[in-house]
Structure formats: C-alpha cells, structure tokens
Design an enzyme around this catalytic site. Structure first.
Site, PDB file in Angstrom:
ATOM      1  N   ASP A  42       0.842  -1.207   0.000  1.00  0.00           N
ATOM      2  CA  ASP A  42       0.000   0.000   0.000  1.00  0.00           C
ATOM      3  C   ASP A  42       0.873   1.252   0.000  1.00  0.00           C
ATOM      4  O   ASP A  42       0.377   2.372  -0.052  1.00  0.00           O
ATOM      5  CB  ASP A  42      -0.999  -0.013   1.165  1.00  0.00           C
ATOM      6  CG  ASP A  42      -0.344   0.051   2.532  1.00  0.00           C
ATOM      7  OD1 ASP A  42       0.902  -0.075   2.611  1.00  0.00           O
ATOM      8  OD2 ASP A  42      -1.071   0.211   3.535  1.00  0.00           O
ATOM      9  N   SER A  43       2.191   1.058   0.006  1.00  0.00           N
ATOM     10  CA  SER A  43       3.121   2.172  -0.213  1.00  0.00           C
ATOM     11  C   SER A  43       2.837   2.838  -1.555  1.00  0.00           C
ATOM     12  O   SER A  43       3.273   3.956  -1.800  1.00  0.00           O
ATOM     13  CB  SER A  43       4.571   1.668  -0.182  1.00  0.00           C
ATOM     14  OG  SER A  43       4.732   0.525  -1.005  1.00  0.00           O
ATOM     15  N   ASP A  81      -0.994  -6.300  -0.232  1.00  0.00           N
ATOM     16  CA  ASP A  81      -1.158  -5.608   1.046  1.00  0.00           C
ATOM     17  C   ASP A  81      -2.636  -5.308   1.266  1.00  0.00           C
ATOM     18  O   ASP A  81      -3.306  -4.803   0.355  1.00  0.00           O
ATOM     19  CB  ASP A  81      -0.404  -4.269   0.963  1.00  0.00           C
ATOM     20  CG  ASP A  81       0.374  -3.960   2.214  1.00  0.00           C
ATOM     21  OD1 ASP A  81       0.234  -4.700   3.199  1.00  0.00           O
ATOM     22  OD2 ASP A  81       1.134  -2.976   2.188  1.00  0.00           O
ATOM     23  N   LYS A 110      -0.975  -9.426   3.153  1.00  0.00           N
ATOM     24  CA  LYS A 110      -0.242  -8.923   4.318  1.00  0.00           C
ATOM     25  C   LYS A 110      -1.149  -7.953   5.055  1.00  0.00           C
ATOM     26  O   LYS A 110      -1.884  -7.178   4.426  1.00  0.00           O
ATOM     27  CB  LYS A 110       1.045  -8.200   3.884  1.00  0.00           C
ATOM     28  CG  LYS A 110       1.786  -7.530   5.049  1.00  0.00           C
ATOM     29  CD  LYS A 110       3.135  -6.991   4.627  1.00  0.00           C
ATOM     30  CE  LYS A 110       3.107  -5.614   4.032  1.00  0.00           C
ATOM     31  NZ  LYS A 110       2.534  -4.551   4.889  1.00  0.00           N
ATOM     32  N   GLU A 112      -1.306  -5.372   8.803  1.00  0.00           N
ATOM     33  CA  GLU A 112      -0.531  -4.762   9.892  1.00  0.00           C
ATOM     34  C   GLU A 112      -1.209  -5.004  11.234  1.00  0.00           C
ATOM     35  O   GLU A 112      -2.436  -5.018  11.311  1.00  0.00           O
ATOM     36  CB  GLU A 112      -0.414  -3.245   9.647  1.00  0.00           C
ATOM     37  CG  GLU A 112       0.289  -2.886   8.351  1.00  0.00           C
ATOM     38  CD  GLU A 112       0.391  -1.371   8.126  1.00  0.00           C
ATOM     39  OE1 GLU A 112       0.016  -0.596   9.024  1.00  0.00           O
ATOM     40  OE2 GLU A 112       0.851  -0.986   7.035  1.00  0.00           O
ATOM     41  N   GLU A 179       9.241  -3.604  10.586  1.00  0.00           N
ATOM     42  CA  GLU A 179       9.599  -2.306   9.997  1.00  0.00           C
ATOM     43  C   GLU A 179      10.070  -1.337  11.085  1.00  0.00           C
ATOM     44  O   GLU A 179       9.389  -1.138  12.093  1.00  0.00           O
ATOM     45  CB  GLU A 179       8.382  -1.717   9.259  1.00  0.00           C
ATOM     46  CG  GLU A 179       8.696  -0.354   8.636  1.00  0.00           C
ATOM     47  CD  GLU A 179       7.712   0.078   7.564  1.00  0.00           C
ATOM     48  OE1 GLU A 179       6.837  -0.709   7.170  1.00  0.00           O
ATOM     49  OE2 GLU A 179       7.833   1.237   7.114  1.00  0.00           O
TER      50      GLU A 179
END
Ligand code: KIV
Length: 262
Positions: A42-43, A81, A110, A112, A179
C-alpha cells in the site's frame, strides 16, 4: 515460488529477497532480476499516487495493481497488502477482502498489527488464505504512533512486539515484516520464531529484506528514510534524458533523418 518454498528458506538459512512492484513493467523487471517475492504494497499510495501516507489507499486500488503484477509474472510469489480499513472492522470483512485479493491473483495477503489481528489471521489461514504479518512501524497507524518513528526502543514496547510476533506465528502467519525496529530486537524476534522475519529498517539479522522498488532505484526522493539503500539513480537519469529530449526537439535535432520514414 510458493508459500511452502518460502517457508523452507529459513530452514535452509537462505535470505529472502522481497521488493514491491505495482505494475506489469516493474514486476517483469523484478522477476527477470531473479527476485521471487513481490509485494503489492500500500506504499503505492505514497510513491504512485503521491499522497502523504497510505491511509487513502482503497481495496479497488490494491485489486487493480495486484491484477497488473500477478498477470505479468510467472514464477514469483505475489503478496497483496490489505489496505487501511479493509480488515480492521471485523474478521468477516477481513476474510472477504483477503479472498478478493486472492481472486485478483495474489497468493497471500499482508496485514498490519499485533495480537489484535490474531483472530483474523487464524480464520484466514484456516480457510486457505496465507497471511503475512507486519509489526513495528506500521504505516497505517501513523497517527496513533505520532509519525514515522522507530518502534520497540523501550523495554516494554520491545517485549510487547516480541509477544505480538509469537502470537502472529501461533495464529498461522507464514512470515512477518518487521519495519523500523532496532536491529537487536529484530534479531531477538528472528531467533524466537520459526517463521521468516522480513526486515525493512530492522537491521541485518532478519531472515529476509524488503524495500520499496522506487526507493532502491532512486526514483522516489521526496522522503528517503535512513534504512533505504539507493542502488541506482533513475530519477537523475530520467531528468537527464528528458532534458536532452527537450533540448533536441527545441533545437530541431530530433527527429532526424534516422528516426524518419521514407
Ligand atoms: O506497503 C509497503 O510497501 C510495505 C513494505 C514497505 C513492507 O508495507
């Protein structure tokens, strides 16, 4: 590359190399370079869409970019993501959205977060959706964290991160992104887990590394964190090329006879 092959890397003490990609062109370049794990991160909200953070990225965005990447590669493991608010509200919503990402071509997703995400991971893995966790500096919590800061520097924070990592492993995560955490803590987590840790700003002791492709190629320079290593300077090359193109068109040097049809 399958999830099972990826899991074998840690047993074989082989480093995992992961990089982001958001379109077919770069996905093919990554695959040609022999890198077998691609994250549709999602960057993309920051590096492709030009937003200040990842919070505005939608499911439709990730679905679109996942289709582009997954459709372009043959051997690589594509991980999608899960964007902000596609999995936080409920396990049911998380599972449905993860399923959509697999239907778009991803092999795994993925997400978070720590122990609070264990039920989602447990449910997803129990129905055949491989999940990668993400701890430490979790960009979707940028406001709660008070900015993009190194996490786990103080003892209780570090202990909680280690506990979260163990909980995600027990819930069924097949790997874990760490991270922006101190190298010593990343080493401790890596030693404590049987699943692979994939570091970004987490020092040299993780089982693998991930970087944002435009960072490592020197294309994105609005904000370059300490942990980024720039392996090429493609923005400078692009500026030089575009400058020459502009100059040659303005001076009537391009197109010349050799670029013309007769
Ligand atoms: O969105 C992303 O690209 C990521 C990686 C940097 C781990 O989450």
């Amino acid at each position: 590359m399958t999830v099972l092959e990826l899991q074998q890397y840690k047993k074989d003490r082989k480093k995992l190399v992961v990089v982001t990609a958001y379109d077919a062109l770069f996905a093919r370049i990554v695959e040609q370079a022999g890198i077998r794990v691609i994250l549709v991160g999602d960057s993309l909200g920051v590096v492709v869409q030009g937003k200040p953070n990842t919070l505005t990225v939608t499911m439709e965005d990730i679905l679109y970019h996942t289709k582009l990447v997954a459709g372009a590669v043959q051997r690589s493991l594509v991980i999608a993501d899960m964007p902000f608010m596609s999995y936080q509200a409920s396990t049911e919503e998380a599972v449905r959205n993860a399923g959509r990402l697999l239907q778009a071509g991803a092999v795994a997703v993925k997400l978070e977060g720590g122990a609070v995400m264990a039920d989602r991971i447990k449910t997803m893995t129990s129905i055949g959706i491989p999940v990668m966790g993400h701890l430490g500096m979790t960009p979707q919590s940028v406001h709660a964290l008070g900015g993009y800061k190194v996490q786990g520097k103080v003892e209780d924070q570090a202990a909680k991160l280690l506990e979260d990592a163990k909980t995600l492993e027990a819930a069924g995560a097949f790997a874990l992104v760490l991270e922006a955490v101190p190298a010593g803590l990343a080493r401790k987590v890596t030693q404590a887990l049987s699943i692979s840790t994939i570091g970004i700003g987490a020092g040299p002791h993780c089982d693998g590394q991930v970087l944002v492709i435009y960072d490592l190629l020197g294309l994105f320079d609005s904000f370059v964190p300490k942990f980024v290593k720039t392996y090429a300077h493609l923005k400078a090359d692009a500026l030089q090329a575009l400058g020459r193109y502009k100059e040659e068109v303005e001076q009537g040097k391009f197109p010349s006879d050799s670029e013309s049809y007769h």
